[in-house]
Each structure stands twice: as structure tokens, then as C-alpha cells.
Design an enzyme around this catalytic site. Structure first.
Site, PDB file in Angstrom:
ATOM      1  N   ASN A   1       0.872  -1.177   0.000  1.00 30.66           N
ATOM      2  CA  ASN A   1       0.000   0.000   0.000  1.00 30.66           C
ATOM      3  C   ASN A   1       0.909   1.226   0.000  1.00 30.66           C
ATOM      4  OD1 ASN A   1      -1.808   2.046   0.527  1.00 30.66           O
ATOM      5  ND2 ASN A   1      -2.294   1.387   2.617  1.00 30.66           N
ATOM      6  N   TRP A   2       1.038   1.839  -1.158  1.00 31.65           N
ATOM      7  CA  TRP A   2       1.978   2.962  -1.290  1.00 31.65           C
ATOM      8  C   TRP A   2       1.445   4.246  -0.673  1.00 31.65           C
ATOM      9  CZ3 TRP A   2       4.421   2.850  -6.920  1.00 31.65           C
ATOM     10  CH2 TRP A   2       5.050   1.610  -7.116  1.00 31.65           C
TER      11      TRP A   2
ATOM     12  N   SER B   1       3.065  -1.855  10.441  1.00 28.95           N
ATOM     13  CA  SER B   1       4.503  -1.935  10.721  1.00 28.95           C
ATOM     14  C   SER B   1       5.108  -3.307  10.433  1.00 28.95           C
ATOM     15  CB  SER B   1       4.799  -1.503  12.162  1.00 28.95           C
ATOM     16  OG  SER B   1       4.435  -0.143  12.339  1.00 28.95           O
TER      17      SER B   1
ATOM     18  N   GLY C   1       2.709  -0.964   4.294  1.00 25.35           N
ATOM     19  CA  GLY C   1       2.812   0.443   3.910  1.00 25.35           C
ATOM     20  C   GLY C   1       4.257   0.830   3.701  1.00 25.35           C
ATOM     21  N   GLY C   2       4.862   1.432   4.719  1.00 26.67           N
ATOM     22  CA  GLY C   2       6.228   1.962   4.643  1.00 26.67           C
ATOM     23  C   GLY C   2       7.231   1.029   3.977  1.00 26.67           C
TER      24      GLY C   2
HETATM   25  P1  PGA Z   1       2.633   0.463   7.642  1.00 27.20           P
HETATM   26  O1  PGA Z   1       1.197   0.647   6.969  1.00 27.20           O
HETATM   27  O2  PGA Z   1       3.195  -0.841   7.117  1.00 27.20           O
HETATM   28  O3  PGA Z   1       3.441   1.647   7.192  1.00 27.20           O
HETATM   29  O4  PGA Z   1       2.427   0.417   9.105  1.00 27.20           O
HETATM   30  C1  PGA Z   1       0.339  -0.433   6.772  1.00 27.20           C
HETATM   31  C2  PGA Z   1      -0.948   0.049   6.181  1.00 27.20           C
HETATM   32  O5  PGA Z   1      -1.403   1.132   6.551  1.00 27.20           O
HETATM   33  O6  PGA Z   1      -1.552  -0.621   5.322  1.00 27.20           O
END
Ligand code: PGA
Length: 256
Positions: free
Chosen positions: A9-10, A214, A235-236
Site C-alpha cells: 500500500n503505497w 509496521s 505500507g512503509g
Molecule cells: P505500515 O502501513 O506498514 O506503514 O504500518 C500499513 C498500512 O497502513 O496498510
């Protein structure tokens, strides 16, 4: 055994040039990948068309991060399910906690979007998860059950078979503080049990439930090896090819 699904998820990152760079790097690293897990990237809307062209003849699939509950018309700023399928998307993330938190999305709205997405042939990745206050108040299970009931309201068994659920504890998103594998697995089991009660155990057993919040190259292995964690919504770490590739590889190993 359920196949692992690894989704990047960018969020609101990467213009079209940066998208091209990231996909080129990812393809290079995925040269020897043999399709043991499903890999999906969800760039911003403006990058979807170029991303589709760049993932051609690769195992990478395309998804969007949101869509409208309406088919078409005077809804300035919105994007329809059909626009996404024509642009080459197979997946769409719905009900992400950032949409719930900053754009007031409710279970009812998310439910309407899921129905539209399924009608258009998209695979919804439906996000649920409790906030820190809810976890600390000891009401995580109650919140999760309410969300599952709300987002799946009046969906048929055939429809539920076509979607994925992502458990994303809000307190773990972008904070570097992931849920422990055991904490996450317990909630995944609860989600599966709830879907089993609402539909059937056969459907619940097949349901892909991803963990998000995370997840990174270091913790992916302990999370993805849990009995009920069937992949990750990342995400990150999905913005860094080395980290994302390590998570993909971890998914492959967990499946073998
Ligand atoms: P994150 O985001 O891996 O940066 O915690 C995950 C998400 O929101 O899908």
C-alpha cells in the site's frame, strides 16, 4: 493451505517517475520469483496506468487504494470501480483506517463500496482494526466483531468468497510498533470464527486474512508463520524494494 498474499500500500507516495523507478527495481529483484505467493502493488490513482504497463509480463498484480460507492456521475474528485478495472486493477483496498479516520468512512459506506467493487469484478481488500484506546479498554474483540458484521452486511457467501480481509490494528500502522505475532493471530482467529458463524466454516477456512501495521523485513517471518496470518498489507516497507522483496521471500518460505 491458504496462499499468502503480499500487498504494498503505497499510500500518497510516488509520482509517475518514482513509480516507474520503484517498479523497475522490484521487477529486477523478482527475476527468479516463481509465483508461490500473490504480490500486489497499490500505487496512487495517477500512477495506475503507467504501473499497469510496467508490470506487464511480470507476476505483480495491480490494486487501487480506494474507490467510490457510486457508478458514475457528478461526484467531483471520485473514481469509480469501472475506471479501476479499465485501468488494469484487479484489487482495491477498502476501509483503510486512514480513510476511516481522516475521511469519515464508516462500516456502512465501506459495505456499499465492497458491493460495487465485487460487481465490477474487483477483489476488495477490506481493512478492519481497533484503535489503541479500544485495545486498552479491553474491547478489541467487540470492535472487530462489529466491524466484520458491518462491512459484510448482506453480502452473499459467494461474494464473501471473493474478498480478502486485512486486520490492521490502528495503533500499529506507521508507528513502528507491530502487534506481536500472537496478538495478531488471536484476532485473525476471531475474524475467521466470526465469518464461519455468519457463513460457513468452509468459507472461513479459505478466507485470506492479512496482517497490516509496521510489518517489515525483520518481523515478517514471525508474523507470516502464524497459523491464521495469510499475508501482509504493507505500507512503509513496500516503498523500499529490498524490504518489500524480503517480505515477499518470507511469504514464499512460509508457504513451502
Ligand atoms: P505500515 O502501513 O506498514 O506503514 O504500518 C500499513 C498500512 O497502513 O496498510
Amino acid at each position: 493451505m491458504r496462499r499468502k498474499v503480499i500487498v504494498g500500500n503505497w499510500k500518497m507516495n510516488k509520482d509517475i517517475h518514482e513509480t516507474a523507478n520503484l517498479i523497475t527495481e522490484l521487477r529486477e529483484r523478482m527475476k527468479d520469483f516463481r509465483n508461490e505467493v500473490d504480490v500486489v502493488i497499490c500505487p496512487p490513482f495517477t500512477s495506475l496506468v503507467i504501473a499497469k504497463a510496467l508490470i506487464k509480463d511480470s507476476p505483480i498484480k495491480l490494486g487501487a487504494q480506494n474507490m467510490s460507492q457510486y457508478d458514475e456521475g457528478a461526484y467531483t474528485g471520485e473514481i469509480s470501480a469501472k475506471m479501476l478495472t479499465v485501468a488494469g486493477c484487479e484489487y482495491v483496498i477498502l476501509g483503510h483506517s486512514e480513510r476511516r479516520q481522516y475521511f469519515n468512512e464508516t462500516d456502512e459506506l465501506i459495505n456499499a463500496k465492497i458491493k460495487k467493487a465485487l460487481k465490477a469484478g474487483l477483489t476488495p481488500i477490506v481493512c478492519i482494526g481497533e484503535t489503541l484506546e479500544e485495545r486498552e479498554a479491553g474491547i478489541t474483540d467487540k470492535i472487530i466483531i462489529t466491524q466484520v458484521k458491518g462491512v459484510l452486511h448482506e453480502l452473499t457467501a459467494t461474494e464473501v468468497e471473493k474478498l480478502l480481509i486485512a486486520y490492521e490494528p490502528v495503533w500499529a500502522i506507521g508507528t513502528g510498533k507491530n502487534a506481536t505475532p500472537d496478538q495478531a493471530n488471536q484476532v485473525h482467529k476471531l475474524i475467521r470464527k466470526q465469518v464461519g458463524q455468519m457463513y460457513s466454516w468452509a468459507i472461513a477456512e479459505k478466507l485470506i486474512i492479512q496482517y497490516g501495521g509496521s510489518m517489515n523485513a525483520q518481523n515478517a517471518s514471525s508474523l507470516l508463520s502464524q497459523s491464521d496470518i495469510d499475508g501482509g498489507l504493507i505500507g512503509g516497507a513496500s516503498l523500499k524494494t529490498v524490504a518489500f522483496m524480503t517480505i515477499i521471500q518470507t511469504g514464499v518460505e512460509a508457504y513451502l
